[in-house]
Design an enzyme around this catalytic site. Structure first.
Site, PDB file in Angstrom:
ATOM      1  N   CYS A 170      35.815  55.174  65.342  1.00 56.18           N
ATOM      2  CA  CYS A 170      36.237  56.460  65.495  1.00 56.18           C
ATOM      3  C   CYS A 170      37.847  57.068  64.706  1.00 56.18           C
ATOM      4  CB  CYS A 170      36.456  56.747  67.084  1.00 56.18           C
ATOM      5  SG  CYS A 170      37.880  55.657  67.523  1.00 56.18           S
ATOM      6  N   CYS A 181      40.677  54.383  65.138  1.00 57.16           N
ATOM      7  CA  CYS A 181      40.715  53.374  64.196  1.00 57.16           C
ATOM      8  C   CYS A 181      41.139  53.873  62.930  1.00 57.16           C
ATOM      9  CB  CYS A 181      39.246  52.694  64.324  1.00 57.16           C
ATOM     10  SG  CYS A 181      38.111  52.625  65.759  1.00 57.16           S
ATOM     11  N   ASP A 207       7.833  32.755  58.154  1.00 58.12           N
ATOM     12  CA  ASP A 207       8.572  31.215  57.921  1.00 58.12           C
ATOM     13  C   ASP A 207       8.918  30.922  59.232  1.00 58.12           C
ATOM     14  OD1 ASP A 207      10.102  29.260  56.833  1.00 58.12           O
ATOM     15  OD2 ASP A 207      11.752  30.557  57.004  1.00 58.12           O
ATOM     16  N   ASP A 263      13.148  33.757  55.336  1.00 56.20           N
ATOM     17  CA  ASP A 263      14.662  33.978  55.084  1.00 56.20           C
ATOM     18  C   ASP A 263      15.195  32.727  54.200  1.00 56.20           C
ATOM     19  OD1 ASP A 263      14.281  31.443  56.718  1.00 56.20           O
ATOM     20  OD2 ASP A 263      16.447  31.955  57.569  1.00 56.20           O
ATOM     21  N   ASP A 285      11.306  30.476  50.623  1.00 53.79           N
ATOM     22  CA  ASP A 285      10.572  31.687  50.803  1.00 53.79           C
ATOM     23  C   ASP A 285      10.789  32.818  49.773  1.00 53.79           C
ATOM     24  OD1 ASP A 285       9.692  30.567  53.381  1.00 53.79           O
ATOM     25  OD2 ASP A 285      11.686  31.320  54.398  1.00 53.79           O
TER      26      ASP A 285
END
Lengths: 55, 744
Positions: free
Chosen positions: B31, B34, B438, B621, B625
């Site tokens: 916001c 911050c 996987d 992942d 793979d």
């Protein structure tokens, strides 16, 4: 009908002005952070505003 | 390891005037508060000339004078402010941003020209219906030409460039008919103006460009947003390496700065940044991301370790053998390239439509021209009818139909916790009939956890976790994940290699090995998973045993049954041991599973499925793979995946939930249906409009109405692509685990 000779350049000129304003705001990074800009408007900050980063 | 300083020098860009610039990805900005806190806090550092937060992208740009401060100080200051920040290299993004602005400029010019020419055209149209004199009309046409010619040439550049490239490569894309139509229309209109004719089509040419640029910009915006998000996540994951330089200083450098021969330091809990050979130290490493194998392996000097493997214990130094973009096995790289090459040959829906559309339209226009000549019209009338045919069959609807649907659908998916690398994946995703998972890190969570957490009272777990924070032991670290912030007991004594001890309110608490906690081995409960590790916890006279191992993702079973209910066939391909895969397959009721597969075998299995006419969605992942992800018809990867897999996959799942896979499939089906409807709407429009044009009834007014009408209809239809998109509740697992992990 001579008024057209005045009105045509005025109309196109105003359009060009709008286009130039948009291109300028794009170049100066005003579209980089749309969310943040919305919030900045309501930040009541007395300190000097931050400069835009050069993109 | 005496002098350890972090050097973020590689991320700093020097500017003119001795200024330095650094981009940081920041966690936890939500916001204006911050934003203000960060900007004021960082501006207060000595020599800082700029501190500007980008709230949309969660970034901070800092500039400072010379050596007045350093990146490490800025990052330290950010941490002190409560916003952990990570430096990143915005290089690749800068190109996309430039492309973005170029399109936006073209769009603005086209919009300006369309509006102003329309102003003149409407006057001419209403004048034609009443009593405009030919001189005024000629003046209006000339002013239109004056605006349209430069604007059209400028705003049309993206199309002209792409069309030129396509023709050079001896192929046709959608931009070829667009460019032909724009150029011909402008040329014919200038001719009409010079002959003082009633009709000119300047407005149509510019409106065509304007609508198409909207479609093009939507497409670009989506790609950039996806990219920015992915880059931020990568930066948050801290994908940098700690390089030990010859001067004995350890520097934090981005992965791209590593080269073979460099020495990198990898501490417990870190992933190896590159392939290399261990030179000093021994450690247990978890290679599950690389091989799918879940049991830890010992790494000793002289042994090869691969990027993506996790160092579980001890500090080691590794001499890099392959680095940069080559941080993986050569074999995987080769397989990946080959698979990606095959995939790029698949035609997108829009291109297929263009291939069909372009010749038909050009032949029609030509036929109209020759037909009218044969019927005795003069060549000028025949040419204008041919041009009108080209305009009215304008590909506006086609050019908008697909990007609009893709943007709407991927926007909905983004909110459901899934980022797509390209919008075109939606088309492929919708064709899928088999889903291949996987196991390690995909069906199971990427990090180990307490398997029997549900059976231990919550308070006990929280207290054990609070104690566990005091230890660096890998098993204790797993338990510490369950701790509440700030719950570390005051006085904790660690007995190295055995466990941690503390006393709270006179009650003794111990966490560690069974002997440390005074438990007999025969008192220990039998393990559910023989490969899980055990850690004991004693509180007063009550004892608990935590079993630590791979856990299934929370909604794995739910997702599997949802996918089954949609008539998809499921398979598990894993590089892990047979028993481990079997237990997961049984738990999830998946009948087809294969264990102990190498990357090549995974691809071979996908190849067999493909030969059997199946379209496979691969979800995985690990490094092992990556080639399979690239080879599959469509692929998704969790955010915890290794770099290569993320790059090879078509989309990233952000949260901890697998439900995004179901959401992706549903949304893709919907989007595909909408895209199909849009194409049919465009076709229907052409079926009505073309005969009118060929018969010579089209005036500029009719062309303008038909064009904007069809574009608006397909755009409105595209909005329906989100109708059945999943609700935002599913995104509750956001921010993703990987980010949380990086924070802790």
């Amino acid at each position: 009908m001579n008024i057209i000779l005045v009105l045509l350049p005025v109309a196109v000129g105003l359009g060009l002005l709008g286009l130039a304003a948009f291109l300028w705001s794009l170049k100066s990074g005003q579209f980089d952070d749309l969310e943040g800009a919305a919030w900045r408007a309501i930040m009541d900050d007395d300190e000097k505003p931050n400069r835009q980063p050069d993109a | 390891m005496s002098a350890v300083t972090s050097d973020f020098g590689a991320f700093v860009t020097p500017l003119e005037g001795g200024l330095k610039h650094l981009d940081l990805a920041v966690e936890g900005i939500h916001c204006a508060g911050c934003m203000r806190k960060i900007e004021n806090g960082i501006s207060a550092l000595p020599g800082v000339t700029l501190a500007r937060v980008n709230l949309t992208e969660k970034r901070l740009a800092v500039e400072w004078q010379g050596d007045s401060t350093s990146p490490a100080e800025i990052i330290g200051a950010m941490r002190a402010l409560g916003f952990p920040a990570h430096p990143f290299d915005p290089g690749a993004e800068r190109d996309l941003k430039r492309e973005d602005r170029k399109l936006l400029r073209c769009l603005a010019v086209a919009g300006f020209a369309t509006a102003n020419i329309m102003l003149l055209s409407v006057s001419v149209w209403s004048g034609n219906a009443t009593d405009i004199n030919p001189e005024t009309r000629a003046l209006f046409h000339w002013v239109s030409a004056l605006i349209a010619l430069p604007a059209g040439l400028y705003a049309g550049r993206p199309f002209f460039e792409s069309a030129f490239a396509a023709i050079k490569a001896r192929s046709l894309n959608m931009d070829v008919p667009i460019s032909v139509a724009v150029v011909l229309t402008l040329a014919a209109s200038v001719m009409q103006t010079m002959r003082h004719e009633v009709h000119a089509y300047f407005d149509s040419a510019l409106m065509l460009l304007f609508f198409l640029l909207i479609g093009r910009y939507l497409d670009q915006m989506m790609r950039r947003r996806t990219r920015a998000h992915a880059e931020t996540l990568l930066a948050l994951k801290g994908d940098s390496a700690r390089r030990l330089d010859d001067d004995g200083i350890v520097r934090d450098v981005p992965l791209s700065a590593l080269s073979p021969g460099d020495m990198v330091v990898v501490s417990a809990g870190e992933r190896f940044p590159a392939d290399g050979r261990v030179s000093i130290g021994t450690a247990e490493i978890d290679q599950s991301l690389v091989t799918g194998e879940t049991d830890p392996v010992k790494a000793a000097p002289g042994q090869m370790v691969y990027a993506g493997a996790l160092n579980l214990t001890g500090n080691i130094q590794v001499k890099v053998t392959a680095a940069g973009s080559g941080t993986l096995l050569d074999e995987i790289n080769r397989l990946l390239e080959r698979a990606l090459e095959a995939k790029s040959k698949q035609l997108q829906l829009a291109d297929r439509a263009a291939k069909l559309y372009a010749p038909v339209v050009h032949l029609l226009a030509l036929a109209a021209f020759i037909g009218w000549l044969l019927l005795g019209a003069d060549w000028h009338t025949a040419l204008m009818i041919a041009v009108a045919t080209l305009i009215i069959t304008c590909p506006c609807a086609l050019g908008l139909a697909i990007p609009a649907a893709q943007v709407v659908a991927s926007g909905a998916l983004f909110r459901a916790g899934l980022v797509l690398n390209t919008g075109t994946i939606l088309e492929r995703l919708a064709e899928v009939d088999t889903v291949v998972f996987d196991k390690t890190g995909t069906l199971t969570l990427p990090e180990r956890g307490i398997i029997n957490a549900g059976e231990v009272p919550a308070g006990v777990l929280a207290r054990a976790a609070a104690l566990a924070q005091a230890s660096r032991h890998p098993l204790a670290q797993v338990v510490a994940q369950y701790a509440e912030p700030g719950s570390l007991p005051e006085e904790v004594i660690e007995h190295a290699g055995q466990g941690v001890w503390c006393a709270v309110d006179g009650e003794e608490r111990r966490l560690g090995s069974s002997s440390f906690c005074g438990l007999d081995t025969d008192e220990m409960p039998s393990q559910r998973d023989p490969h899980a590790s055990q850690i004991c916890y004693i509180e007063g006279n009550r004892s608990y045993v935590f079993e630590i191992g791979q856990r299934l993702r929370e909604d794995a079973a739910e997702t599997i049954s949802a996918l089954k209910a949609r008539g998809l066939r499921l398979e598990i391909l894993s590089g892990d041991r047979e028993e481990a895969v079997q237990s997961v397959a049984t738990a999830l009721a998946v009948n087809d599973w294969y264990a102990g597969l190498s990357p090549t075998e995974k691809i071979a299995r996908l190849g067999r499925l493909k030969d059997a006419g199946r379209k496979v969605l691969m979800v995985g992942d690990g490094l092992n793979d990556a080639p399979a992800l690239a080879a599959a018809h469509a692929s998704l990867s969790p955010i915890s995946a290794v770099h290569v897999s993320q790059a090879a996959a078509d989309g990233l799942i952000l949260g901890d939930r697998l439900g995004a896979v179901t959401a992706a499939y549903d949304t893709a089906l919907k989007a595909r249906a909408v895209m199909g409807q849009n194409l049919w709407l465009s076709a229907l429009y052409n079926v009505i409009a073309v005969p009118i044009a060929v018969l010579g009834f089209v005036t500029p007014l009719i062309a303008a109405l038909a064009m904007s009408g069809s574009s608006i209809i397909v755009t409105l239809n595209s909005l329906r692509a989100r109708a059945h998109a999943p609700s935002t509740e599913k995104a509750s697992a956001y921010p993703p685990a990987a980010v949380k992990e990086a924070t802790s």
